[in-house]
Motif scaffolding. Structure first.
Motif, PDB file in Angstrom:
ATOM      1  N   LEU A  68       0.903  -1.233   0.039  1.00  0.00           N
ATOM      2  CA  LEU A  68       0.059  -0.004   0.064  1.00  0.00           C
ATOM      3  C   LEU A  68       1.003   1.249   0.137  1.00  0.00           C
ATOM      4  N   HIS A  69       1.991   1.119   0.706  1.00  0.00           N
ATOM      5  CA  HIS A  69       2.728   2.162   0.741  1.00  0.00           C
ATOM      6  C   HIS A  69       3.199   2.771  -0.592  1.00  0.00           C
ATOM      7  N   ALA A  70       3.821   1.666  -1.303  1.00  0.00           N
ATOM      8  CA  ALA A  70       4.154   1.787  -2.683  1.00  0.00           C
ATOM      9  C   ALA A  70       3.310   2.323  -3.551  1.00  0.00           C
ATOM     10  N   GLU A  71       1.973   1.812  -3.641  1.00  0.00           N
ATOM     11  CA  GLU A  71       0.865   2.408  -4.329  1.00  0.00           C
ATOM     12  C   GLU A  71       0.588   3.888  -3.939  1.00  0.00           C
ATOM     13  N   ILE A  72       0.636   4.262  -2.709  1.00  0.00           N
ATOM     14  CA  ILE A  72       0.450   5.777  -2.852  1.00  0.00           C
ATOM     15  C   ILE A  72       1.643   6.736  -3.151  1.00  0.00           C
ATOM     16  N   LYS A  73       2.919   6.005  -2.868  1.00  0.00           N
ATOM     17  CA  LYS A  73       3.920   6.708  -3.206  1.00  0.00           C
ATOM     18  C   LYS A  73       4.060   6.979  -4.813  1.00  0.00           C
ATOM     19  N   ALA A  74       3.628   5.849  -5.348  1.00  0.00           N
ATOM     20  CA  ALA A  74       3.538   6.273  -6.791  1.00  0.00           C
ATOM     21  C   ALA A  74       2.545   7.343  -7.174  1.00  0.00           C
ATOM     22  N   GLN A  75       1.452   7.546  -6.448  1.00  0.00           N
ATOM     23  CA  GLN A  75       0.634   8.728  -6.561  1.00  0.00           C
ATOM     24  C   GLN A  75       0.992  10.067  -5.941  1.00  0.00           C
ATOM     25  N   GLY A  76       2.102  10.222  -5.329  1.00  0.00           N
ATOM     26  CA  GLY A  76       2.885  11.348  -4.991  1.00  0.00           C
ATOM     27  C   GLY A  76       2.801  11.329  -3.326  1.00  0.00           C
ATOM     28  N   PHE A  77       2.765  10.367  -2.627  1.00  0.00           N
ATOM     29  CA  PHE A  77       3.018  10.520  -1.246  1.00  0.00           C
ATOM     30  C   PHE A  77       4.127  10.140  -0.865  1.00  0.00           C
ATOM     31  N   THR A  78       4.753  11.344  -0.058  1.00  0.00           N
ATOM     32  CA  THR A  78       6.259  11.566   0.138  1.00  0.00           C
ATOM     33  C   THR A  78       6.597  11.154   1.876  1.00  0.00           C
ATOM     34  N   GLY A  79       5.627  10.508   2.460  1.00  0.00           N
ATOM     35  CA  GLY A  79       5.721  10.114   3.744  1.00  0.00           C
ATOM     36  C   GLY A  79       6.429   8.687   3.928  1.00  0.00           C
ATOM     37  N   SER A  80       6.597   8.204   5.126  1.00  0.00           N
ATOM     38  CA  SER A  80       7.220   6.942   5.412  1.00  0.00           C
ATOM     39  C   SER A  80       6.324   5.822   5.409  1.00  0.00           C
ATOM     40  N   GLN A  81       6.748   4.755   5.257  1.00  0.00           N
ATOM     41  CA  GLN A  81       6.172   3.432   5.455  1.00  0.00           C
ATOM     42  C   GLN A  81       5.415   3.389   6.748  1.00  0.00           C
ATOM     43  N   ARG A  82       6.333   3.753   7.772  1.00  0.00           N
ATOM     44  CA  ARG A  82       5.838   3.690   9.185  1.00  0.00           C
ATOM     45  C   ARG A  82       4.654   4.262   9.363  1.00  0.00           C
ATOM     46  N   ALA A  83       4.198   5.442   8.620  1.00  0.00           N
ATOM     47  CA  ALA A  83       3.196   6.130   8.735  1.00  0.00           C
ATOM     48  C   ALA A  83       2.053   5.499   8.379  1.00  0.00           C
ATOM     49  N   VAL A  84       2.277   4.639   7.227  1.00  0.00           N
ATOM     50  CA  VAL A  84       1.047   3.766   6.617  1.00  0.00           C
ATOM     51  C   VAL A  84       0.701   2.767   7.538  1.00  0.00           C
ATOM     52  N   GLN A  85       1.617   2.088   8.214  1.00  0.00           N
ATOM     53  CA  GLN A  85       1.626   1.008   8.991  1.00  0.00           C
ATOM     54  C   GLN A  85       0.989   1.476  10.351  1.00  0.00           C
ATOM     55  N   GLY A  86       1.254   2.470  10.993  1.00  0.00           N
ATOM     56  CA  GLY A  86       0.417   3.104  12.172  1.00  0.00           C
ATOM     57  C   GLY A  86      -1.090   3.295  11.843  1.00  0.00           C
ATOM     58  N   TRP A  87      -1.208   3.896  10.503  1.00  0.00           N
ATOM     59  CA  TRP A  87      -2.595   4.213  10.263  1.00  0.00           C
ATOM     60  C   TRP A  87      -3.383   2.833  10.122  1.00  0.00           C
ATOM     61  N   LEU A  88      -2.720   1.571   9.843  1.00  0.00           N
ATOM     62  CA  LEU A  88      -3.592   0.471   9.349  1.00  0.00           C
ATOM     63  C   LEU A  88      -3.654  -0.405  10.583  1.00  0.00           C
ATOM     64  N   LYS A  89      -2.781  -0.088  11.870  1.00  0.00           N
ATOM     65  CA  LYS A  89      -2.822  -1.119  12.837  1.00  0.00           C
ATOM     66  C   LYS A  89      -4.215  -0.894  13.430  1.00  0.00           C
ATOM     67  N   PRO A  90      -4.852   0.235  13.740  1.00  0.00           N
ATOM     68  CA  PRO A  90      -6.314  -0.300  14.282  1.00  0.00           C
ATOM     69  C   PRO A  90      -7.313  -1.164  13.503  1.00  0.00           C
TER      70      PRO A  90
END
Length: 547
Positions: free
Chosen positions: A381-403
């Motif tokens: 998922l991080h790779a997909e949104i990174k291709a769309q222009g996301f500049t944040g880290s993979q850790r941010a995606v993991q933290g959002w998905l955890k709950p």
């Protein structure tokens, strides 16, 4: 190196030399020598007598002669050095204290000066415009190399500009060191030129200056109480005018607090049967994501610390402790204590941080849709949104998905509500200048919150009164604001009542503090140009001559 001998009677060459070097008009040129990197001109004075600088008596009795070396403006980038032979005269007045004096050449020499008047004027202009280091670099380029310290000494040696009769005076403060020390700038509103800088912003500073410069009839100022007291003491007959910009700025601050107090009204209520994007329904209730918790379900340290400090400050305040004593006991700065003491609730303190947007907000719909499609891999998922222009880290995606772990289908998150600052901007903007999005968003917010709708009417009424200069309507507006549902706007109205005469004059007369605000911006430019290291006397010298 060779040289050319020129005399005043030698022809047109000697007569034309003063055209290129005007300082030589009062001397007899003996020679011009090419030194490679510079030009040496030898000359002598030609007048038969000179006047004593003390008693003014003319004297022709020569005591002695000596050579002076004067630097003049460069020619084609090459410095000019003038060696002029001058004479010492004996004063014929027996009672004169000077006795012996040296003749001076107009436009070329002065007592103890080693530069011509033209070169000194050029270097002074460079110092006023560029100050020390940058001025020294510019002086080197124009063929007059000097040190930065020399330029600063020349600037400090200039006399203060003469202050004439001032009828309308503008007053405002500026930061010498932001949050630490401040000064006061005084501007002649008829010429829009600064007339003085004061090292402080107390009432005594302004009152002392006004007493030394009588005749001021109108004083334009901000809402600071110290300036009001200083103007009242130093010029009691002057009309004080509260600046409309500061009035509007104070109203915006009060309105922003009002909007933050009704933050819950900014979010639209979710539809009870909302469906997931692409037709996927929710099998369970949507996952609640409290903003006070981190990605591991623990309460954020900042939230815990803020609640503890708020409880401590409120407890000490309730026992009658002063803000200074609270700060000493808790080890907090005065401004921090004041912020916690004036807050209506702890949510008001947490809101600016918890409502902060993140880089992930624009990509959350995509993440939710892909989760409902069965893709739960954070790396993918991080790779997909990174291709769309996301500049944040993979850790941010993991933290959002955890709950979301343990839930197969997740409901789309509602659109982010407009920020309190944005809503305040909508309310402070003329309706005709709002875009389509702003108009729709503001209508929805006001429809959900009657208190904000009332506040919007008050803001519109104040804007109309200020634009049309209907100062006579001020009392009616104050009564309406104090009777309204917003305690923040009521406090603003109470402040207007305390400064009623100046506020009414500001809403009636044409005077404004705009020129003073522009001068403050120029002072900031000069401070940055000197890297914030200039002493007050140097900053004052540049402001009074350069702006």
């Amino acid at each position: 190196m060779g040289f050319i001998v020129l005399h005043a009677s030698a022809g047109e060459d000697a007569c034309c030399l003063p055209l290129f070097c005007p300082a030589l008009q009062g001397v007899d040129v003996l020679k011009v020598e090419d030194l490679g990197g510079a030009v040496l001109i030898a000359a002598r004075t030609v007048v038969a007598e000179a006047s004593c600088p003390v008693c003014g008596l003319l004297s022709a009795r020569v005591h002695s002669r000596y050579r002076r070396t004067i630097r003049d403006l460069a020619t084609s980038g090459r410095p000019i050095r003038i060696e002029v032979e001058v004479r010492r005269f004996i004063c014929g007045e027996l009672s004169c204290e000077r006795g012996i004096f040296t003749e001076q050449v107009d436009g070329l020499t002065q007592r103890h000066a080693r530069r011509s008047n033209a070169l000194r004027a050029l270097l002074t202009s460079i110092a006023m415009a560029l100050a020390g280091r940058a001025g020294a670099r510019m002086a080197r380029l124009v063929g007059a190399p000097v040190s930065r310290s020399t330029l600063l000494r020349m600037l400090r040696a200039l006399p203060d500009p003469e202050i004439g009769q001032i009828t309308v005076l503008g007053v405002d403060d500026f930061a010498k060191k932001r949050g630490n020390s401040y000064g006061t700038v005084l501007v002649d509103m008829d010429t829009h030129r600064p007339v003085d800088l004061l090292d402080g912003r107390t009432a005594e500073d302004l009152a002392t200056w006004l007493k030394g410069h009588p005749g001021v009839q109108v004083i334009c100022r901000d809402r600071a109480g110290s300036y009001a007291d200083g103007a009242r003491e130093g010029a009691p007959e002057a009309v004080q005018v509260a600046d409309r910009f500061h009035l509007w700025q104070n109203l915006a601050a009060a309105l922003d607090k009002t909007v933050r107090a009704h933050r819950s009204c900014l979010q639209e209520a979710p539809e009870p049967d909302a469906a997931v994007a692409d037709g996927v329904g929710c099998e369970a209730e949507p996952v609640e994501r409290p903003k006070t918790l981190d990605s591991y379900g623990n309460e954020r340290p900042m939230v815990v610390r803020t609640r503890e400090r708020y409880a401590q400050v409120q407890a000490l305040k309730g026992r009658g402790a002063s803000l200074n004593s609270i700060g000493r006991e808790l080890g907090l700065a005065f401004r921090t204590v004041r912020k916690f003491a004036n807050a209506g609730s702890v949510d008001e303190l947490l809101a600016p941080t918890l409502d902060r947007s993140s880089k992930l907000d624009a990509f959350k719909p995509h993440l939710t849709r892909r989760w409902n499609e069965g893709c739960t891999n954070a790396i993918q998922l991080h790779a997909e949104i990174k291709a769309q222009g996301f500049t944040g880290s993979q850790r941010a995606v993991q933290g959002w998905l955890k709950p979301l772990r343990g839930h197969r289908d997740v409901r789309q998150e509602p659109c982010l509500p407009p920020s309190p600052r944005r809503v305040t901007g909508w309310l402070m903007t003329h309706p005709d200048r709002l875009g389509a999005e702003g108009k729709v968003g503001l209508e929805r917010v006001l429809a959900r919150c009657p208190e904000l709708a009332t506040a919007a009417e008050l803001v519109h009424g104040f804007a109309t009164m200020m634009t049309n200069r209907d100062g006579h309507l001020l009392d009616e507006w104050i009564i309406a604001a104090e009777a309204g549902a917003s305690p923040q706007l009521a406090a603003f109205a109470t402040g207007l009542r305390r400064d009623h005469a100046a506020v009414q004059a500001g809403l009636t007369l044409a005077h404004s503090n705009g020129a003073v605000e522009g001068t403050v911006n120029k002072i900031k430019f000069l401070k940055r140009q000197m890297f914030g290291r200039a002493n007050f006397d140097l900053l004052r010298a540049r402001v009074l001559r350069y702006i």
